[in-house]
Design an enzyme around this catalytic site. Structure first.
Site, short mmCIF file in Angstrom:
data_model
loop_
_atom_site.label_atom_id
_atom_site.label_comp_id
_atom_site.label_asym_id
_atom_site.label_seq_id
_atom_site.Cartn_x
_atom_site.Cartn_y
_atom_site.Cartn_z
N ILE A 217 0.87 -1.18 0.00
CA ILE A 217 0.00 0.00 0.00
C ILE A 217 0.91 1.23 0.00
CG2 ILE A 217 -1.93 1.18 1.13
CD1 ILE A 217 -2.21 -1.39 2.89
N HIS A 218 0.79 2.08 -1.02
CA HIS A 218 1.64 3.26 -1.02
C HIS A 218 1.01 4.50 -1.65
CE1 HIS A 218 2.32 2.55 -5.30
NE2 HIS A 218 2.88 3.74 -5.36
N ARG A 219 -0.04 4.36 -2.45
CA ARG A 219 -0.59 5.52 -3.15
C ARG A 219 -1.23 6.49 -2.17
NH1 ARG A 219 -0.53 5.58 -8.64
NH2 ARG A 219 0.11 3.63 -9.61
N ARG A 254 5.69 6.30 3.41
CA ARG A 254 4.50 7.14 3.55
C ARG A 254 3.46 6.44 4.43
NH1 ARG A 254 2.65 7.49 -1.59
NH2 ARG A 254 3.74 9.42 -2.03
N ASP A 297 -1.76 -1.66 -4.50
CA ASP A 297 -2.19 -0.48 -5.24
C ASP A 297 -1.08 0.01 -6.18
OD1 ASP A 297 -0.40 0.69 -3.47
OD2 ASP A 297 -1.87 2.00 -2.51
#
Length: 374
Positions: A217-219, A254, A297
């Site tokens: 998950i990074h967006r 993030r 994602d």
């Protein structure tokens, strides 16, 4: 021929490995490549380790722009790239994908009439709320050669008028569109054996092939929206608990920052997730090769899952890699708890086929020969 490769984010560093390898092995007397790192990703695990593991030459230029708003970060990059191009004669620049580094390189080079060669051209999510969509569209418009990785990407460019465009550049040449295949397929095939030899992640985490899920998950539309991030994490935890299956989650900086600031976003039983730091290229390669299923994602991870014939739950409302969905190898679930769980069940319970859609693992060679011909 002197070419400047511009990179800034981890996926671009990985893609550049295929082109740098082809320059070294196939075109050493014809092409001289220099590398500019914008510094968009400045975390050691997100950048330097990839140069070390993939054998990419160290950057000749490093702008060190660091983080910032989209406008501030992109402006710093444009200024720095322009200065490098004005002080060093290059015959063209190679750009990858859809990051702020991509946009900045395209704007800086086109303004001073340095040809732009865009790898991964023609990808479209058709979601103009995505910064990446804006970046890739602008870069395509400013590129002398659009290197499309799939037929779908070529079709997108054709619908937008690229294949019969009357546009010409200062050198009098028109724009070209080339279906070259995917450089990430080059890399996945090249590095799969090396990853098996060098990565110890399976042993470190006591993982068995086919007995875990890989999730990433990074967006920012997921990480920066508490409701979306919470829904994804709840779905992951419930799948892990209900199916008694491990879920390995390499935590993007993030995402880590958000969870450190808001620990309440982690649902009960979150300790059922195996949360690890960002994985090196060889480690993520091994985790992809051996996972039962992938949930992500990331556009790059979607593709790599397909290369290794792993079904994929797509944690976004759309994907540029529509071929994966069209062939039933991926399901778009967005950040919706019920859709994520349902997609997982569907992919686990039904056979999935993986046709060859991304070229023949010689994309980098075709790209460089096309640039030489141009």
């Amino acid at each position: 021929m002197k070419i400047l490769t511009i990179i800034g984010a981890r996926p671009q560093i990985i893609k550049a490995a295929a082109v740098s390898r082809a320059v070294r092995d196939l075109f050493p007397s014809q092409i001289e490549e220099s590398i500019l790192h914008t510094g968009q990703h400045y975390d050691n695990n997100m950048s330097q380790v990839f140069f070390d593991q993939l054998g990419i030459p160290q950057p000749d230029f490093n702008l060190g722009v660091g983080s910032g708003s989209h406008g501030l970060q992109t402006a710093r990059m444009i200024s720095g790239i322009e200065e490098v191009l004005l002080n060093n004669p290059f015959d063209g620049i190679i750009l990858y994908g859809d990051t702020n580094s991509t946009l900045a390189g395209a704007v800086a080079a086109s303004k001073i009439h340095v040809p732009v060669f865009h790898i991964e051209a023609g990808l479209r999510s058709f979601n103009m709320a995505m910064p990446e969509e804006i970046n890739r569209i602008v870069c395509d418009q400013l590129s002398s050669i659009c290197f499309a990785p799939t037929q779908t990407a070529v079709d997108n460019l054709r619908r937008e008028g690229f294949t019969d465009s009357p546009a010409t550049f200062r050198n009098g040449k028109g724009r070209r569109v080339c279906n070259c295949g995917d450089v990430m397929y080059d890399n996945s095939m090249y590095f799969a054996t090396l990853a098996q030899q060098h990565s110890t992640i399976m042993q470190q985490l006591s993982l068995q092939p086919g007995a875990y899920i890989l999730a990433t998950i990074h967006r920012d539309n997921n990480t920066d929206n508490p409701e979306r991030l919470s829904a994804i994490l709840r779905a992951l935890v419930d799948i892990a608990v209900q199916d008694n299956i491990r879920i390995v989650l390499p935590l993007h900086p993030r995402t880590k920052k958000i969870l450190d600031t808001n620990p309440s976003l982690l649902p009960p039983y979150a300790d059922s997730l195996t949360i690890i730091p960002p994985a090196s290229f060889f480690d993520i390669n091994m985790l992809e090769q051996n996972a039962r299923i992938v949930m992500t994602d990331s556009g790059g991870v979607q593709k790599e899952a397909f290369f290794f014939e792993k079904p994929c739950v797509i944690l976004r409302p759309e994907t540029e890699w529509v071929e994966i969905v069209d062939h039933g190898a991926g399901i778009i679930a967005d950040a919706d708890y019920n859709r994520i769980v349902s997609a997982y069940r569907q992919l686990v319970d039904h056979p999935v086929h993986f046709p060859h859609l991304f070229g023949d693992a010689h994309a980098a060679e075709k790209i460089l020969q096309t640039i030489l011909d141009y």
